[in-house]
Scaffold this motif. Structure first.
Motif, mmCIF file in Angstrom:
data_model
loop_
_atom_site.group_PDB
_atom_site.id
_atom_site.type_symbol
_atom_site.label_atom_id
_atom_site.label_comp_id
_atom_site.label_asym_id
_atom_site.label_seq_id
_atom_site.Cartn_x
_atom_site.Cartn_y
_atom_site.Cartn_z
ATOM 1 N N ALA A 192 18.094 -6.577 17.896
ATOM 2 C CA ALA A 192 17.108 -6.132 16.911
ATOM 3 C C ALA A 192 17.717 -6.079 15.518
ATOM 4 O O ALA A 192 17.078 -6.464 14.531
ATOM 5 C CB ALA A 192 16.545 -4.765 17.303
ATOM 6 N N ARG A 193 18.959 -5.622 15.410
ATOM 7 C CA ARG A 193 19.618 -5.571 14.093
ATOM 8 C C ARG A 193 19.838 -6.975 13.550
ATOM 9 O O ARG A 193 19.612 -7.240 12.361
ATOM 10 C CB ARG A 193 20.936 -4.809 14.183
ATOM 11 N N ARG A 194 20.265 -7.897 14.417
ATOM 12 C CA ARG A 194 20.464 -9.287 13.975
ATOM 13 C C ARG A 194 19.139 -9.910 13.563
ATOM 14 O O ARG A 194 19.069 -10.647 12.582
ATOM 15 C CB ARG A 194 21.100 -10.108 15.090
ATOM 16 N N ALA A 195 18.090 -9.615 14.326
ATOM 17 C CA ALA A 195 16.770 -10.151 13.989
ATOM 18 C C ALA A 195 16.284 -9.606 12.657
ATOM 19 O O ALA A 195 15.656 -10.325 11.873
ATOM 20 C CB ALA A 195 15.779 -9.822 15.106
ATOM 21 N N ARG A 196 16.583 -8.335 12.375
ATOM 22 C CA ARG A 196 16.177 -7.769 11.083
ATOM 23 C C ARG A 196 16.901 -8.471 9.939
ATOM 24 O O ARG A 196 16.304 -8.763 8.903
ATOM 25 C CB ARG A 196 16.467 -6.268 11.041
ATOM 26 N N ILE A 197 18.167 -8.758 10.108
ATOM 27 C CA ILE A 197 18.912 -9.496 9.075
ATOM 28 C C ILE A 197 18.318 -10.889 8.893
ATOM 29 O O ILE A 197 18.160 -11.373 7.767
ATOM 30 C CB ILE A 197 20.412 -9.555 9.430
ATOM 31 N N LYS A 237 9.753 -6.901 14.251
ATOM 32 C CA LYS A 237 10.980 -6.092 14.128
ATOM 33 C C LYS A 237 10.628 -4.619 13.988
ATOM 34 O O LYS A 237 11.298 -3.754 14.525
ATOM 35 C CB LYS A 237 11.822 -6.492 12.918
ATOM 36 N N GLU A 238 9.572 -4.356 13.221
ATOM 37 C CA GLU A 238 9.149 -2.976 13.016
ATOM 38 C C GLU A 238 8.801 -2.327 14.360
ATOM 39 O O GLU A 238 9.205 -1.186 14.621
ATOM 40 C CB GLU A 238 7.935 -2.969 12.085
ATOM 41 N N ARG A 239 8.077 -3.030 15.216
ATOM 42 C CA ARG A 239 7.750 -2.483 16.538
ATOM 43 C C ARG A 239 9.015 -2.286 17.366
ATOM 44 O O ARG A 239 9.157 -1.313 18.082
ATOM 45 C CB ARG A 239 6.776 -3.412 17.262
ATOM 46 N N HIS A 246 10.018 -6.330 2.030
ATOM 47 C CA HIS A 246 9.406 -6.746 0.768
ATOM 48 C C HIS A 246 10.333 -6.434 -0.414
ATOM 49 O O HIS A 246 10.346 -7.162 -1.406
ATOM 50 C CB HIS A 246 8.028 -6.101 0.594
ATOM 51 N N GLY A 247 11.109 -5.381 -0.289
ATOM 52 C CA GLY A 247 12.127 -5.104 -1.303
ATOM 53 C C GLY A 247 13.182 -6.204 -1.341
ATOM 54 O O GLY A 247 13.653 -6.591 -2.414
ATOM 55 N N ARG A 267 9.945 2.159 13.904
ATOM 56 C CA ARG A 267 9.706 2.810 12.602
ATOM 57 C C ARG A 267 9.409 1.725 11.569
ATOM 58 O O ARG A 267 9.627 0.542 11.795
ATOM 59 C CB ARG A 267 10.904 3.642 12.165
ATOM 60 N N SER A 268 8.921 2.160 10.418
ATOM 61 C CA SER A 268 8.527 1.218 9.369
ATOM 62 C C SER A 268 9.749 0.558 8.725
ATOM 63 O O SER A 268 10.677 1.249 8.300
ATOM 64 C CB SER A 268 7.721 1.959 8.299
#
Length: 150
Positions: A11-16, A83-85, A96-97, A89-90
């Protein structure tokens, strides 16, 4: 109320990876902005015509480019929501930042290329290759599979 468990490594890698999509989208968009005066002059367009072309980006003669940009936006946001799911958490606002940071970096890249008069085709091709490599390097970490029902 209990907080969600910390995200796993995937999940962390996917967020990156999805952050890279947002960053690149902002960088690509803003790379050309510092070159607008040069593009306008090179095409011999008035302010009104050039402004209309920029405003009409997703339609008319620019339909294909606008459509591809819209598809990239939808895809990046869909990945962000997945990723949020997964995070529980949001995180979409932070993505977007990251787009905004990419836009600043893209604008700086464009300004750096415009200063020493790097030819527009060289500048934009180099930026596209660099951004394409960033997406290619990180896209393998995006989450795939069926979309869970909300």
């Amino acid at each position: 109320m209990t907080s969600p468990p910390p995200p796993d490594r995937d999940a962390r890698r996917a967020r990156i990876a999805v952050a890279a999509l947002f960053f690149v989208n902002g960088a690509v968009f803003a790379n050309a902005v510092p070159r607008y005066p040069e593009l306008k002059a090179g095409l011999g367009l008035s302010n009104a015509v050039f402004g209309s072309v920029v405003a009409a980006f997703p339609s008319g003669a620019l339909f294909v480019a606008g459509s591809l940009d819209a598809i990239a936006d939808v895809g990046a946001n869909a990945q962000g929501l997945r990723k949020e799911r997964r995070y529980g958490r949001s995180i979409l606002n932070s993505l977007h930042g990251v787009w905004s940071i990419g836009a600043v970096v893209g604008g700086l890249m464009g300004a750096a290329a415009a200063g020493p008069a790097v030819p527009v085709p060289w500048h934009l091709t180099s930026a596209a290759v660099l951004c394409g490599c960033a997406v290619a390097a990180t896209s393998r970490f995006l989450l795939d599979g069926p979309q869970a029902a909300a």
